[in-house]
Design an enzyme around this catalytic site. Sequence first.
Site, PDB file in Angstrom:
ATOM      1  CG  ASP A  65      -0.316   0.052   2.540  1.00  0.00           C
ATOM      2  OD1 ASP A  65       0.920   0.235   2.617  1.00  0.00           O
ATOM      3  OD2 ASP A  65      -1.043  -0.060   3.544  1.00  0.00           O
ATOM      4  CB  CYS A  88       1.279  -2.509   4.539  1.00  0.00           C
ATOM      5  SG  CYS A  88       1.093  -3.539   6.000  1.00  0.00           S
ATOM      6  N   GLY A  89       2.621  -0.504   6.162  1.00  0.00           N
ATOM      7  CA  GLY A  89       3.211   0.233   7.275  1.00  0.00           C
ATOM      8  C   GLY A  89       3.844  -0.664   8.323  1.00  0.00           C
ATOM      9  CB  THR A  90       2.638  -2.762  10.956  1.00  0.00           C
ATOM     10  OG1 THR A  90       1.414  -3.323  10.456  1.00  0.00           O
ATOM     11  CG2 THR A  90       2.376  -1.438  11.642  1.00  0.00           C
ATOM     12  N   GLY A 143      -1.315  -5.944   8.372  1.00  0.00           N
ATOM     13  CA  GLY A 143      -2.539  -5.994   7.569  1.00  0.00           C
ATOM     14  C   GLY A 143      -2.360  -6.713   6.258  1.00  0.00           C
ATOM     15  CG  HIS A 181      11.858 -24.701  10.143  1.00  0.00           C
ATOM     16  ND1 HIS A 181      12.031 -24.513  11.494  1.00  0.00           N
ATOM     17  CD2 HIS A 181      13.064 -25.135   9.666  1.00  0.00           C
ATOM     18  CE1 HIS A 181      13.276 -24.826  11.824  1.00  0.00           C
ATOM     19  NE2 HIS A 181      13.919 -25.198  10.729  1.00  0.00           N
ATOM     20  CG  HIS A 233      10.421 -28.551   8.498  1.00  0.00           C
ATOM     21  ND1 HIS A 233      10.131 -28.124   9.778  1.00  0.00           N
ATOM     22  CD2 HIS A 233      11.764 -28.721   8.452  1.00  0.00           C
ATOM     23  CE1 HIS A 233      11.246 -28.018  10.475  1.00  0.00           C
ATOM     24  NE2 HIS A 233      12.249 -28.385   9.693  1.00  0.00           N
TER      25      HIS A 233
END
Length: 146
Positions: free
Chosen positions: A8, A65-67, A70, A98, A133
């Site tokens: 974004d 995105c920012g963090t 989301g 893994h 795995h």
Amino acid sequence: MKVIISGDHAGMTLRNEVKSVLDELGFTYEDVGADCTASVDYPDYAFPAAERVANGEFDRGIFVCGTGIGISISANKVKGIRCALVHDVFSAKATRQHNDSNILAMGERVIGPGLAREIVKTWLTTEFEGGRHQNRIEKISTYEKE
């Protein structure tokens, strides 16, 4: 390896770092993320890009995105996607070894460009270990089909 990049408005600068790393490593990529600073909705960019990984058009994706939260939640709603939110090199390596993650998510407001570059390099060059795995990945795929 073909990589799709998405994100974004809050991930534009870090996506440029990602593209620089991909150029250095010689990977083919397409950036389908927002090209504006006006607020946009990350699901609008995560869903279509994740679908292109899930259907095999791209081998992997890198979303910002920012963090990273989301966009990773959104990507993981697409069947066949194993998107890992990563903000350190150890986790980048582990999620490939893994979890056979096929999308990497990062947060531009969380990490700087230098660390992001190392994360991307590690994630792109680390192979899935398979073995014990593989059974876990198959359980996820089976659940998605139910």
